[in-house]
Motif scaffolding. Structure first.
Motif, PDB file in Angstrom:
ATOM      1  N   HIS A  33     -15.070  -1.836   5.288  1.00  0.00           N
ATOM      2  CA  HIS A  33     -14.380  -0.966   4.335  1.00  0.00           C
ATOM      3  C   HIS A  33     -15.016   0.430   4.300  1.00  0.00           C
ATOM      4  O   HIS A  33     -14.342   1.417   4.051  1.00  0.00           O
ATOM      5  N   ASN A  65     -10.353 -10.663   3.452  1.00  0.00           N
ATOM      6  CA  ASN A  65      -9.761  -9.335   3.590  1.00  0.00           C
ATOM      7  C   ASN A  65      -8.486  -9.307   4.428  1.00  0.00           C
ATOM      8  O   ASN A  65      -8.045  -8.245   4.858  1.00  0.00           O
ATOM      9  N   ASN A 108      -7.155  -2.953   3.421  1.00  0.00           N
ATOM     10  CA  ASN A 108      -7.041  -1.494   3.400  1.00  0.00           C
ATOM     11  C   ASN A 108      -5.728  -1.043   4.050  1.00  0.00           C
ATOM     12  O   ASN A 108      -5.555   0.126   4.369  1.00  0.00           O
TER      13      ASN A 108
END
Length: 165
Positions: A35, A111, A127
């Motif tokens: 990240h 994630n 993201n």
């Protein structure tokens, strides 16, 4: 594409997306997608996984044995493992290939938002980055489903054990 910073060591955390193994001659190194950026670490991805297990208070062999025990009826190869936890949520990694393979990639299940299997096999990360993967659709789906099962089993075990304390 992010510029790549060099690090001597890396510990897997909730910020980790992918560990991508690379070979430069005989030297193995890992490209870490995180990240916070992209990093190059001069060690194998498997060694980063083992070091991360130790840093989180466990051992790779123990984590692997637990996965084998819990997922015995679902999967026996390329098992996802719990590397540590983040405030009670297990950090689960799954390999795309054999953990010992020089071209292996490890993905932090926590994630992954979704997988796409249209033109290419890819995942969407938290993201919103889309990453194409060099595997077959059924392999990715098996890895994701095994990781989800492991997450549920571990979380339920932790929750049940809290009743005793």
């Amino acid at each position: 594409m992010d510029s790549i910073s060099k690090l001597r060591h890396y510990i897997i955390s909730k910020h980790t997306f992918i560990l991508e193994s690379k070979t430069n001659g005989k030297q193995q190194h890992t490209i870490v997608h995180d990240h916070r950026g992209t990093f190059e670490v001069p060690t194998s991805s498997l060694q980063i996984v083992k070091n991360s297990c130790k840093a989180h208070g466990s051992h790779y062999d123990y984590s692997l044995a637990q996965s084998k025990k819990l997922l015995y009826h679902t999967q026996r190869h390329k098992l996802p493992i719990v590397v540590g936890s983040d405030y009670g949520k297990p950090l689960i990694l799954f390999p795309l290939f054999s953990p010992d393979a020089k071209q292996n990639m490890w993905i932090l299940f926590n994630n992954v938002l979704q997988c796409r299997t249209f033109d290419k096999i890819s995942i969407v990360l938290t993201n919103n980055q889309i990453v194409d993967l060099p595997i077959q659709e059924n392999t990715l789906l098996r890895q994701l489903s095994s990781s989800l099962i492991l997450e549920k089993l571990i979380t339920n075990n932790w929750r049940d054990n809290q009743l005793y304390f």
